[in-house]
Enzyme design. Structure first.
Site, PDB file in Angstrom:
ATOM      1  N   LYS A 187       0.831  -1.215   0.000  1.00 16.06           N
ATOM      2  CA  LYS A 187       0.000   0.000   0.000  1.00 16.06           C
ATOM      3  C   LYS A 187       0.859   1.256   0.000  1.00 16.06           C
ATOM      4  O   LYS A 187       0.613   2.186  -0.776  1.00 16.06           O
ATOM      5  CB  LYS A 187      -0.904  -0.003   1.232  1.00 16.06           C
ATOM      6  CG  LYS A 187      -1.585   1.332   1.479  1.00 16.06           C
ATOM      7  CD  LYS A 187      -2.319   1.376   2.799  1.00 16.06           C
ATOM      8  CE  LYS A 187      -1.482   1.616   4.016  1.00 16.06           C
ATOM      9  NZ  LYS A 187      -1.385   2.950   4.561  1.00 16.06           N
ATOM     10  N   ASN A 188       1.877   1.292   0.856  1.00 16.79           N
ATOM     11  CA  ASN A 188       2.641   2.531   1.012  1.00 16.79           C
ATOM     12  C   ASN A 188       3.630   2.782  -0.125  1.00 16.79           C
ATOM     13  O   ASN A 188       4.227   3.855  -0.204  1.00 16.79           O
ATOM     14  CB  ASN A 188       3.331   2.561   2.377  1.00 16.79           C
ATOM     15  CG  ASN A 188       2.313   2.741   3.496  1.00 16.79           C
ATOM     16  OD1 ASN A 188       1.168   3.118   3.253  1.00 16.79           O
ATOM     17  ND2 ASN A 188       2.724   2.455   4.722  1.00 16.79           N
ATOM     18  N   CYS A 243      -4.261   7.916   9.696  1.00 12.55           N
ATOM     19  CA  CYS A 243      -4.484   7.304  11.007  1.00 12.55           C
ATOM     20  C   CYS A 243      -4.001   8.249  12.107  1.00 12.55           C
ATOM     21  O   CYS A 243      -2.961   8.891  11.969  1.00 12.55           O
ATOM     22  CB  CYS A 243      -3.739   5.979  11.108  1.00 12.55           C
ATOM     23  SG  CYS A 243      -4.557   4.617  10.265  1.00 12.55           S
ATOM     24  N   ARG A 253       2.163  14.074  13.191  1.00  8.87           N
ATOM     25  CA  ARG A 253       2.377  13.938  11.756  1.00  8.87           C
ATOM     26  C   ARG A 253       2.511  15.275  11.000  1.00  8.87           C
ATOM     27  O   ARG A 253       1.708  15.600  10.115  1.00  8.87           O
ATOM     28  CB  ARG A 253       1.293  13.050  11.138  1.00  8.87           C
ATOM     29  CG  ARG A 253       1.119  11.764  11.903  1.00  8.87           C
ATOM     30  CD  ARG A 253       0.254  10.760  11.221  1.00  8.87           C
ATOM     31  NE  ARG A 253       0.931  10.049  10.147  1.00  8.87           N
ATOM     32  CZ  ARG A 253       0.386   9.082   9.444  1.00  8.87           C
ATOM     33  NH1 ARG A 253      -0.853   8.718   9.669  1.00  8.87           N
ATOM     34  NH2 ARG A 253       1.063   8.485   8.502  1.00  8.87           N
ATOM     35  N   ASP A 311       5.216   0.265  11.762  1.00  7.24           N
ATOM     36  CA  ASP A 311       3.965  -0.339  11.290  1.00  7.24           C
ATOM     37  C   ASP A 311       3.810  -1.794  11.741  1.00  7.24           C
ATOM     38  O   ASP A 311       2.765  -2.401  11.504  1.00  7.24           O
ATOM     39  CB  ASP A 311       3.874  -0.261   9.754  1.00  7.24           C
ATOM     40  CG  ASP A 311       3.670   1.161   9.275  1.00  7.24           C
ATOM     41  OD1 ASP A 311       3.405   2.041  10.109  1.00  7.24           O
ATOM     42  OD2 ASP A 311       3.786   1.393   8.052  1.00  7.24           O
ATOM     43  N   ARG A 338      -8.545  -0.033   5.141  1.00 14.22           N
ATOM     44  CA  ARG A 338      -7.700   0.976   4.470  1.00 14.22           C
ATOM     45  C   ARG A 338      -6.454   0.331   3.899  1.00 14.22           C
ATOM     46  O   ARG A 338      -5.883   0.838   2.937  1.00 14.22           O
ATOM     47  CB  ARG A 338      -7.243   2.041   5.470  1.00 14.22           C
ATOM     48  CG  ARG A 338      -8.365   2.886   6.005  1.00 14.22           C
ATOM     49  CD  ARG A 338      -7.821   3.859   7.012  1.00 14.22           C
ATOM     50  NE  ARG A 338      -7.147   4.923   6.292  1.00 14.22           N
ATOM     51  CZ  ARG A 338      -7.113   6.188   6.685  1.00 14.22           C
ATOM     52  NH1 ARG A 338      -7.688   6.540   7.803  1.00 14.22           N
ATOM     53  NH2 ARG A 338      -6.495   7.091   5.978  1.00 14.22           N
TER      54      ARG A 338
HETATM   55  C1  EPZ Z   1       4.542   6.677   6.186  1.00 18.73           C
HETATM   56  O1  EPZ Z   1       3.975   7.776   6.881  1.00 18.73           O
HETATM   57  C2  EPZ Z   1       3.481   5.623   6.124  1.00 18.73           C
HETATM   58  N1  EPZ Z   1       2.312   6.157   5.443  1.00 18.73           N
HETATM   59  C3  EPZ Z   1       3.124   5.142   7.527  1.00 18.73           C
HETATM   60  O2  EPZ Z   1       2.269   4.053   7.354  1.00 18.73           O
HETATM   61  C4  EPZ Z   1       4.374   4.695   8.265  1.00 18.73           C
HETATM   62  O3  EPZ Z   1       4.051   4.418   9.603  1.00 18.73           O
HETATM   63  C5  EPZ Z   1       5.465   5.783   8.209  1.00 18.73           C
HETATM   64  O4  EPZ Z   1       5.707   6.176   6.839  1.00 18.73           O
HETATM   65  C6  EPZ Z   1       6.797   5.342   8.813  1.00 18.73           C
HETATM   66  O5  EPZ Z   1       7.288   4.228   8.126  1.00 18.73           O
HETATM   67  C7  EPZ Z   1       2.244   6.185   4.129  1.00 18.73           C
HETATM   68  O6  EPZ Z   1       3.162   5.760   3.439  1.00 18.73           O
HETATM   69  C8  EPZ Z   1       1.007   6.712   3.498  1.00 18.73           C
HETATM   70  P1  EPZ Z   1       7.202   9.739   7.945  1.00 18.73           P
HETATM   71  P2  EPZ Z   1       4.630   9.195   6.817  1.00 18.73           P
HETATM   72  O7  EPZ Z   1       7.116  11.008   7.191  1.00 18.73           O
HETATM   73  O8  EPZ Z   1       5.217   9.397   5.475  1.00 18.73           O
HETATM   74  C9  EPZ Z   1       8.181  12.982  11.368  1.00 18.73           C
HETATM   75  C10 EPZ Z   1       0.522   2.545   7.918  1.00 18.73           C
HETATM   76  O9  EPZ Z   1       0.014   1.961   8.910  1.00 18.73           O
HETATM   77  N2  EPZ Z   1       7.980  14.004  10.316  1.00 18.73           N
HETATM   78  O10 EPZ Z   1       8.254   8.757   7.592  1.00 18.73           O
HETATM   79  O11 EPZ Z   1       3.603  10.156   7.306  1.00 18.73           O
HETATM   80  C11 EPZ Z   1       6.903  12.291  11.742  1.00 18.73           C
HETATM   81  O12 EPZ Z   1       6.158  12.991  12.695  1.00 18.73           O
HETATM   82  C12 EPZ Z   1       1.152   3.860   8.144  1.00 18.73           C
HETATM   83  O13 EPZ Z   1       0.511   2.103   6.768  1.00 18.73           O
HETATM   84  C13 EPZ Z   1       8.257  15.333  10.579  1.00 18.73           C
HETATM   85  O14 EPZ Z   1       8.645  15.691  11.691  1.00 18.73           O
HETATM   86  O15 EPZ Z   1       5.769   9.014   7.911  1.00 18.73           O
HETATM   87  C14 EPZ Z   1       7.410  10.953  12.250  1.00 18.73           C
HETATM   88  O16 EPZ Z   1       7.826  11.090  13.580  1.00 18.73           O
HETATM   89  C15 EPZ Z   1       0.649   4.708   9.196  1.00 18.73           C
HETATM   90  N3  EPZ Z   1       8.076  16.253   9.582  1.00 18.73           N
HETATM   91  C16 EPZ Z   1       8.650  10.699  11.391  1.00 18.73           C
HETATM   92  O17 EPZ Z   1       9.002  11.964  10.849  1.00 18.73           O
HETATM   93  C17 EPZ Z   1       7.650  15.893   8.339  1.00 18.73           C
HETATM   94  O18 EPZ Z   1       7.534  16.786   7.474  1.00 18.73           O
HETATM   95  C18 EPZ Z   1       8.448   9.718  10.263  1.00 18.73           C
HETATM   96  O19 EPZ Z   1       7.309  10.065   9.485  1.00 18.73           O
HETATM   97  C19 EPZ Z   1       7.390  14.542   8.072  1.00 18.73           C
HETATM   98  C20 EPZ Z   1       7.556  13.609   9.079  1.00 18.73           C
END
Ligand code: EPZ
Length: 432
Positions: free
Chosen positions: A23-24, A119, A124, A307, A399
């Site tokens: 999915k991701n 979610c 985020r 995840d 989802r």
């Molecule tokens: C992706 O989310 C996935 N979602 C999530 O999948 C997954 O948990 C996550 O990556 C980590 O592997 C999708 O791909 C749609 P990040 P994403 O940006 O991209 C911080 C699932 O169950 N951050 O890697 O939103 C953030 O707060 C899910 O399938 C900032 O500070 O995750 C977090 O602590 C839910 N500023 C860390 O980075 C930003 O601009 C990692 O988030 C972006 C992120």
């Protein structure tokens, strides 16, 4: 009555399960496809709710979407206009809407997309996405719940990410693939889906090197062409079924996977006493006895994936001894603990750490899925529990998991999706 899963636990899950596309990876690949005026034929696409919402939103801004079948789609961005606004009541609820910013900005130098949902697992923020777009020369404002990004020219640059972010890495990579000149992204995320999106962009005509390491180099191109692409297997769906074998003391062969992507999960399962056999494109997990405790900290790839944190927690909560899980990516990812406690688990959460004292068994209860992965974990816990478990709010599970209850049933799980009280009572009578 809201849809729910009703489960009679106690059977070890045994057999084979075929894993779908990630999915991701699929979400950004589909969004990126609007950047071409050619045709992208994409298969191994998971038929899950978030994907269908994204495809609908893409159609809404003029992309050509031809669903060949449940798992195959042909997409073209030909004929789209620059002024498309991405907003509807469904897209507001998904996270991946933000990938359309990178794609539209790259292609048209202009994007208007509703702020992303997703979610509720933490704050985020999207500051790193915005920082990247601005570094490429875009002006980004947030107004009335929309992100508006615009640039006269996008110019390649050097970007150092303050946090390792999957979403920001992919989004910046998309926009930069159509910028003028060279972009370097440092401290990039290394997840398999980052590599998959880079491969897909390259297949359309981009020039991206280094995806999968923490430095990605992008040489911008003016246009993209046709592409045939197959999405990588879903490492989290695979990991979920691997833990299902461990928790129910079963024997599951998880097929259509890339074992390398599962190494962090495999290593933990082996450490706690499960047997894991690796094949070219499959892994078999066998658990015959009570498992041992361990310590886990979630980290960006190749560390242990956030995840998979809830699925591992339900495994450890039945192990013999005390385990510790530290969640270092999202601050709100222990919301399932109250639900699991109702099934007999002993877990104490302090900040971003869960202290788990293993119990011998779960007992069936009525629980609610707080998010996608935790929802799947509660279902698996129900399959291991004594008696009947009911899981509601299962929209979250849909989802991201395709045919979840069907796949579990094929492994011998007694699980049914019910929509009425009558169906619920009928299942309970049937399973005795
Ligand atoms: C992706 O989310 C996935 N979602 C999530 O999948 C997954 O948990 C996550 O990556 C980590 O592997 C999708 O791909 C749609 P990040 P994403 O940006 O991209 C911080 C699932 O169950 N951050 O890697 O939103 C953030 O707060 C899910 O399938 C900032 O500070 O995750 C977090 O602590 C839910 N500023 C860390 O980075 C930003 O601009 C990692 O988030 C972006 C992120």
């Amino acid at each position: 009555m809201e849809q729910k899963y009703v489960i009679k636990g106690g059977n070890p899950l045994v057999g084979e399960v075929v894993i779908g596309g990630a999915k991701n990876a699929a979400l950004p690949v589909l969004a990126a496809a609007i950047m071409t005026d050619g045709c992208c034929h994409i298969d191994n696409m998971p038929n899950v709710r978030d994907i269908n919402v994204l495809l609908q939103a893409m159609e809404g801004i003029g992309a050509g979407i031809n669903r060949v079948n449940e798992n195959e789609v042909v997409i073209t961005g030909k004929g789209m206009e620059a002024d498309g606004i991405v907003d509807n009541e469904y897209i507001r609820k998904i996270r991946a809407s933000y990938y359309l910013i990178g794609a539209l900005l790259g292609k048209f130098r202009k994007a208007q997309v509703v702020l992303p949902g997703g979610c509720a697992i933490g704050a985020r923020p999207i500051d790193q996405h915005i920082k990247g777009f601005e570094a490429l020369g875009a002006n980004v404002v947030i107004e009335n719940g929309m992100i508006k990004a615009e640039a006269e020219r996008l110019i390649g640059t050097h970007i150092y990410m303050d946090v390792v972010s999957v979403g920001a890495t992919i989004n910046i990579m998309m926009a930069a693939s159509r910028a003028e000149g060279n972009t370097v992204i440092e401290n990039a995320a290394k997840e398999p889906h980052v590599v998959d999106v880079a491969n897909f962009l390259n297949c359309m005509g981009a020039d991206i090197r280094g995806a999968g390491t923490d430095v990605i180099r992008i040489n911008g191109k003016e246009s993209f062409g046709n592409c045939e692409y197959s999405i990588i297997p879903d490492q989290i769906e695979a990991g979920t079924f691997m833990t299902a074998a461990a928790v129910t003391k079963g024997d599951i062969t998880v097929k259509n996977v890339i074992p390398k992507h599962l190494e962090a999960i495999t290593a933990k399962l082996v450490e706690i006493g499960a047997e894991v056999q690796e094949f070219d494109d499959a892994v078999r997990v066998v658990a015959t006895k009570r498992l041992k405790p361990t310590q886990i900290k979630t980290l960006p790839y190749p560390g242990f994936p956030t995840d998979m944190q809830p699925q591992m927690a339900i495994t450890l909560a039945l192990s013999e001894g005390i385990s510790v899980i530290t969640e270092s990516i999202f601050e709100n990812r222990f919301r399932y603990v109250d639900e699991l406690t109702r099934m007999g688990a002993k877990i104490q959460v302090e900040g971003n750490t869960a202290l788990i004292t293993g119990v011998e068994k779960y007992t069936g209860a009525e629980v609610s899925a707080p998010d996608l992965r935790a929802g799947a974990a509660l279902v698996i816990a129900g399959l291991a529990a004594e008696g009947i478990t009911q899981v509601d709010s299962i929209g979250y599970i849909h989802r991201g998991y395709e045919k979840f209850s069907e796949k579990l049933r094929e492994l011998g799980g007694q699980i049914q999706l019910v929509e009425t009280e009558k169906e619920l009572q009928k299942f309970i009578l049937q399973v005795g």
